[in-house]
Design a protein around this motif. Structure first.
Motif, short mmCIF file in Angstrom:
data_model
loop_
_atom_site.label_atom_id
_atom_site.label_comp_id
_atom_site.label_asym_id
_atom_site.label_seq_id
_atom_site.Cartn_x
_atom_site.Cartn_y
_atom_site.Cartn_z
N ALA A 1 -5.24 0.06 -8.06
CA ALA A 1 -3.86 -0.33 -8.35
C ALA A 1 -3.17 -0.67 -7.03
O ALA A 1 -3.36 0.02 -6.02
N MET A 2 -2.37 -1.76 -7.06
CA MET A 2 -1.65 -2.21 -5.87
C MET A 2 -0.19 -2.44 -6.25
O MET A 2 0.16 -3.47 -6.81
N PRO A 3 0.69 -1.48 -5.96
CA PRO A 3 2.11 -1.63 -6.31
C PRO A 3 2.94 -2.18 -5.15
O PRO A 3 2.55 -2.09 -3.98
N SER A 4 4.09 -2.74 -5.49
CA SER A 4 5.09 -3.12 -4.49
C SER A 4 6.42 -3.25 -5.20
O SER A 4 6.49 -3.70 -6.34
N ILE A 5 7.49 -2.85 -4.51
CA ILE A 5 8.84 -2.97 -5.08
C ILE A 5 9.75 -3.61 -4.03
O ILE A 5 9.77 -3.20 -2.87
N ASP B 1 -0.75 -6.59 7.12
CA ASP B 1 -0.04 -5.36 7.45
C ASP B 1 -0.93 -4.55 8.38
O ASP B 1 -2.08 -4.24 8.03
N ARG B 2 -0.43 -4.22 9.56
CA ARG B 2 -1.28 -3.59 10.57
C ARG B 2 -1.77 -2.21 10.15
O ARG B 2 -2.95 -1.88 10.33
N ALA B 3 -0.90 -1.40 9.61
CA ALA B 3 -1.31 -0.05 9.21
C ALA B 3 -2.41 -0.09 8.15
O ALA B 3 -3.40 0.66 8.23
N SER C 1 -8.21 -10.67 6.45
CA SER C 1 -7.37 -10.35 5.30
C SER C 1 -7.87 -9.12 4.55
O SER C 1 -9.06 -8.97 4.28
N ASN C 2 -6.93 -8.24 4.24
CA ASN C 2 -7.20 -7.07 3.39
C ASN C 2 -6.51 -7.17 2.04
O ASN C 2 -6.77 -6.36 1.16
N GLY C 3 -5.61 -8.11 1.91
CA GLY C 3 -4.77 -8.18 0.72
C GLY C 3 -3.55 -7.29 0.89
O GLY C 3 -3.59 -6.26 1.56
N HIS C 4 -2.44 -7.70 0.29
CA HIS C 4 -1.21 -6.92 0.38
C HIS C 4 -0.35 -7.25 -0.83
O HIS C 4 -0.05 -8.42 -1.08
#
Length: 320
Positions: free
Chosen positions: A71-75, A262-264, A299-302
């Motif tokens: 699962a990949m959430p974002s708000i 995203d670096r982290a 790329s890792n995806g974000h």
């Protein structure tokens, strides 16, 4: 979960029914790729990714049978959206099932806005991000593109690069000759007639001497490691991305300007070599300096980028 995914084949949803997922065809029809590339850039320049809340992706694996659930959430209040991409992969003897959907909610009301085909949304997002990064990093008159891989994600790489550069020649390489020829035929349908699509006789022919190189493979070995990737060249790596499995060598990565979403997240998923990488916002602020160097998009995806893509699809579908 940046890999190509498939989704259940949903019937076209009736207008205004958020419980019926938007089909692959509906999602694809709602996209203007050059506009989406511009919208991604505008959102990043405005600092909206860093203002959003995007937790680390959740992934659970098991070996018997081999299965991956994620699962990949974002708000983002700037977009008024909360999205989660949910995917499941299960391998059984002789079969492989991969399903994915993106669920979108209104942050002001909590209303369910839509459920979208996850494969189509992921493909579009990958093409748009590739276009954005390539436009910032590749030389302005890049004409030669080399592609390693012959799957759906590799096709999106071609779409993304062709959106921001006028290509003379696209050279593709895959392990299976028949599949690669079929892939080349599909690529020709996406490109202007003036663009020649060649099938490379070997991996070296697809990689060396190109202005832009895209990789989208499942290889656990650094498939580009032995080749001369001389600056100025830009590389989009969309396949394996762990500390032990990547498509470029450690030496190539260490000797390049590395770009990440995203670096982290990149350090957590891909290792400490990414600790000095430029995030997308840094890349956009670097001007033309990057184009004289060897740059690698690792790329890792974000999921914030999936969120912006979802916003684009929903706004376009509403206008239609």
């Amino acid at each position: 979960m940046n890999e190509t995914v498939e989704s259940p084949k949903f019937d076209d949803a009736p207008p205004g029914d958020p419980m019926r997922p938007m089909s692959e065809a509906q999602v694809a029809a709602a996209v203007d790729l050059p506009v989406l590339v511009a919208e991604l850039g505008e959102s990043l320049r405005a600092g909206q990714r860093r203002q959003a809340v995007t937790p680390m992706k959740f992934v659970s694996k098991r070996m018997e049978p081999y299965s991956v659930f994620g699962a990949m959430p974002s708000i983002s209040t700037a977009h008024g959206l909360f999205i989660t991409k949910v995917a499941a992969l299960v391998k059984l003897p002789g079969t492989r099932t991969v399903n994915a959907v993106v669920v979108a909610f209104d942050t002001a009301t909590g209303d369910l806005l839509a459920v979208l085909d996850g494969a189509a949304l992921t493909d579009i997002k990958c093409a748009a991000v590739t276009g954005l990064v390539t436009d910032s990093c590749a030389i302005g008159d890049a004409r030669r593109l080399g592609v390693v891989g012959a799957g759906a994600l590799a096709l999106q790489q071609i779409r993304g690069v062709a959106t921001v550069r006028e290509l003379d020649v696209v050279t593709v390489y895959g392990r299976h000759a028949g599949r690669t020829e079929a892939f080349a035929d599909r690529a020709r349908t996406l490109l202007p007639r003036a663009t020649e699509v060649r099938v490379a006789r070997d991996l070296r022919a697809a990689v060396e001497g190109q202005d832009v190189v895209c990789t989208a493979t499942t290889s656990s070995e650094p498939i580009l490691g032995e080749f001369d990737l001389r600056a100025p060249v830009h590389v989009n790596c969309m396949g394996a991305h762990t500390p032990r499995s990547r498509e470029v060598s450690t030496e190539q990565l260490a000797g390049s300007v590395v770009i990440v979403e995203d670096r982290a997240s990149a350090v957590t998923e891909s290792g400490e070599l990414h600790s000095t990488a430029l995030e997308l916002e840094d890349m956009l602020g670097a001007g033309d300096d990057l184009r004289a160097q060897r740059t690698i998009f690792s790329s890792n995806g974000h999921s914030f980028l999936d969120l912006v893509t979802t916003a684009h699809v929903l706004a376009s579908a509403k206008r239609r």
